[in-house]
Design a protein around this motif. Structure first.
Motif, PDB file in Angstrom:
ATOM      1  N   MET A  42       0.822  -1.206   0.000  1.00 47.09           N
ATOM      2  CA  MET A  42       0.000   0.000   0.000  1.00 47.09           C
ATOM      3  C   MET A  42       0.859   1.259   0.000  1.00 47.09           C
ATOM      4  N   ASN A  80       2.560   2.203  -3.229  1.00 46.71           N
ATOM      5  CA  ASN A  80       1.710   2.653  -4.332  1.00 46.71           C
ATOM      6  C   ASN A  80       0.826   3.835  -3.918  1.00 46.71           C
ATOM      7  N   MET A  81       1.350   4.689  -3.062  1.00 43.14           N
ATOM      8  CA  MET A  81       0.574   5.838  -2.595  1.00 43.14           C
ATOM      9  C   MET A  81       0.216   6.791  -3.739  1.00 43.14           C
ATOM     10  N   SER A  82       0.980   6.752  -4.806  1.00 39.10           N
ATOM     11  CA  SER A  82       0.710   7.647  -5.935  1.00 39.10           C
ATOM     12  C   SER A  82      -0.484   7.182  -6.763  1.00 39.10           C
ATOM     13  N   ASP A  83      -0.904   5.924  -6.562  1.00 38.42           N
ATOM     14  CA  ASP A  83      -2.039   5.367  -7.318  1.00 38.42           C
ATOM     15  C   ASP A  83      -3.156   5.021  -6.342  1.00 38.42           C
ATOM     16  N   PRO A  84      -4.100   5.915  -6.112  1.00 40.67           N
ATOM     17  CA  PRO A  84      -5.166   5.673  -5.120  1.00 40.67           C
ATOM     18  C   PRO A  84      -6.000   4.433  -5.400  1.00 40.67           C
ATOM     19  N   SER A  85      -6.089   4.014  -6.659  1.00 41.24           N
ATOM     20  CA  SER A  85      -6.925   2.859  -6.994  1.00 41.24           C
ATOM     21  C   SER A  85      -6.381   1.555  -6.409  1.00 41.24           C
ATOM     22  N   LYS A  86      -5.084   1.539  -6.079  1.00 39.98           N
ATOM     23  CA  LYS A  86      -4.482   0.326  -5.536  1.00 39.98           C
ATOM     24  C   LYS A  86      -4.476   0.277  -4.005  1.00 39.98           C
ATOM     25  N   LEU A  87      -4.805   1.381  -3.386  1.00 36.77           N
ATOM     26  CA  LEU A  87      -4.737   1.426  -1.928  1.00 36.77           C
ATOM     27  C   LEU A  87      -5.778   0.513  -1.284  1.00 36.77           C
ATOM     28  N   GLY A  88      -6.986   0.524  -1.845  1.00 32.69           N
ATOM     29  CA  GLY A  88      -8.053  -0.292  -1.271  1.00 32.69           C
ATOM     30  C   GLY A  88      -7.740  -1.786  -1.281  1.00 32.69           C
TER      31      GLY A  88
END
Length: 257
Positions: free
Chosen positions: A166, A169-177
């Motif tokens: 997580m 990949n903070m730059s890609d919000p779609s992957k945080l979930g």
């Protein structure tokens, strides 16, 4: 069947299902990555702890005895052995050939007496059989306890992996979930596997081991007394010593103060 084990698992499943449905649906609580880390990691760690042969017979034996009860209680065994002693006194060892019982270990002892094996052979063979059985049952208990110990730890490992992914990949919000789901569900799966399934089964098997040790030792002593032509009354009184004081008397019989 040991209905308590089944009821416990069903009750736990109902509680979890109710809570899940009150807050969403099952899809929210499923993640293949969390499943892999919990079940794959716990199984791998347990393989390191135990030989493969122990795993192969310990797991199924443990599962079987977690859901089954002995066909006869210790009290029933005392009465059954006293009845068999009465038959042996009236008809001799040959009369035992027609005796039937639902307890396989007891049936084995009866067969030895009916076939005329000597006392030492019967004792050595039945004690070896008892010890091997208890050893395997204890191995099953240890395996389930080991999995129960590993599962929460691998849940934490899954949480750490999810957190690393997580934060990477903070730059890609779609992957945080999805990564957060892995982190949280791994901990949930580990806690459930340990506390609802493996550790309770390990404790149940430990209790069964104690009961089986008592029952099988009682059977051995009873069979040896029958082989030694002891009276049914003596057999019964000697074997009652295996029972707790409150269980040594028939229902309605006065218990000594």
């Amino acid at each position: 069947m040991d209905i308590a084990t089944l009821l416990g698992l069903v009750a736990g499943g109902i509680v979890l299902t109710t809570l899940i449905l009150m807050g969403g649906d099952f899809r929210m609580f499923y993640d293949i990555h969390a499943v892999i880390i919990i079940f794959g990691g716990s199984f791998a760690a347990t393989l390191i702890r135990f030989p493969l042969s122990t795993m192969m017979h310990g797991l199924p034996l443990g599962a079987k005895f977690a859901f089954t009860l002995s066909s006869l209680s210790a009290r029933d065994l005392v009465e059954e052995l006293a009845r068999i002693a009465e038959i042996a006194r009236k008809s001799g060892p040959v009369g035992l050939e027609k005796v039937e019982t639902d307890e396989p270990f007891l049936a084995k002892g009866i067969r030895y007496v009916a076939d005329g094996y000597d006392l030492e052979f019967i004792r050595d063979n039945m004690e070896r059989d008892r010890d091997n059985f208890l050893l395997h049952l204890n191995e099953g208990s240890k395996i389930y306890r080991a999995i129960g110990d590993c599962a929460p730890a691998f849940g934490m490992i899954g949480t750490l992996l999810g957190m690393v992914q997580m934060f990477s990949n903070m730059s890609d919000p779609s992957k945080l979930g999805p990564f957060m789901a892995v982190a949280l569900l791994a901990t949930l799966y580990g806690a459930l596997v340990a506390n609802l399934i493996c550790l309770p089964i390990a404790d149940k098997l430990h209790g069964k081991l104690i009961d089986e040790e008592t029952n099988r030792t009682l059977i051995i002593d009873g069979i040896l007394m029958i082989r030694d032509s002891k009276s049914p009354t003596l057999v019964r009184e000697m074997l009652l010593a295996y029972l707790p004081e409150k269980h040594r008397h028939e229902e309605g019989e006065m218990v000594p103060a």
